[in-house]
Design an enzyme around this catalytic site. Sequence first.
Site, short mmCIF file in Angstrom:
data_model
loop_
_atom_site.label_atom_id
_atom_site.label_comp_id
_atom_site.label_asym_id
_atom_site.label_seq_id
_atom_site.Cartn_x
_atom_site.Cartn_y
_atom_site.Cartn_z
N SER A 1 0.48 -0.66 -0.41
CA SER A 1 0.33 -0.01 -0.43
C SER A 1 1.15 0.85 0.00
CB SER A 1 -0.81 0.03 1.19
OG SER A 1 -1.77 1.14 1.56
N SER A 2 0.76 1.84 -1.10
CA SER A 2 1.81 3.23 -1.22
C SER A 2 1.84 4.28 0.32
CB SER A 2 1.69 3.40 -2.51
OG SER A 2 1.08 2.47 -3.14
#
Length: 342
Positions: A62-63
Amino acid sequence: MEKRRRRFVELLRLEGVRDEKVLKAFSEIPREVFVPDVPIDLVYSDTVLITHRKDGMILSTSSQPSLMGRIMEDLGISKGDKVLEIGTGTGYNAAIISRVVGDDGIVVTVENERELYEIAKENMCKLGLKNVVCVHGDGYYGFENSAPYDRIFVTVGIDEPGVNLFRQLRVGGTVGFPMNLYCFTWNPYFVMVKIDDEKLMGNIRFDTSFLKAGGNFAWRKNLLDRMMHSRERFNHVGSFSIPRLSYSFLEFLEICSLRLFRRTEYIFIDIEERGYAIFSGRFGGTKLEVYGHEELHDEFEGFFKMWMGIGRPSITSLDFLMRYSSRIPTVEPSHRYIGQNW
Ligand code: SAH
């Protein structure tokens, strides 16, 4: 929880996210749904989180939230937009975008790992997000059925934005993507505008390190593997003296040629697979050893003269033009800068 998310939004504001629509979206979507095994304090910090591993390898993350937000701003994602996302992961970015575009907009997101695609679909259901369409497939092909898109947001490192993504973007639309560099460890994040049916123009906005894409997005890596696998078939055709190389030039060469690589040495490959050249000696060397295709030396010289001619810029200070008249785009520094003094 409400309080935690409010603090999170303030943190994102401090990290440079300005757009109120984007900040509001972050306040509405619970990140813990997308990263279920992560302690809650980490969930609401401005960090990349690992969401999926396979055989010990990191397959999905998840960036970093502030980076996602700043890219959304740079792409100009607004109410009512139709957005294509490449690399769904567990779906957090798609969910945030869905709130930015609102119920009149739509997000189509493509993921090539079936398991992640299933998880993302379930997450959208859980949150009742009806304007997100999850697609299972190789993002290299985009998703033709819903094209053209106003914005394309790529969240995985790619060798270049392939011709499919280009065609599926409307003229005037923007595309953002982290470009794989094989000579360096960072991914320049480009934001570009489609200025007509043949060209993208834009520049590097962020220094990032996304995961590298699989599938056909990795065509440059496949090219290198093929060439090096059968390198014996190319005869040595020349040895040329070359100027001392600098990192700035090598970055420029890699982006503009799309076929410079580094293993133990720098390798410059002919796109038609007729030969390759290796830089030997210290720091990329003082000699270019050419195999198979003599003209590689002239091409190399052409790139070097071009870079010298525009004042030896670093890639982050340039505008780039990508032309899609053939299968693989040509990349050149934009004319806007040529002839200017630095
Ligand atoms: N947008 C996600 C982050 C994704 S990480 C989020 O907000 O959480 C990058 C994702 O791209 C991974 O899930 C990976 O499986 C996927 N991916 C890699 N190569 C791909 C390809 N060719 N097509 C589509 N997705 C790909």
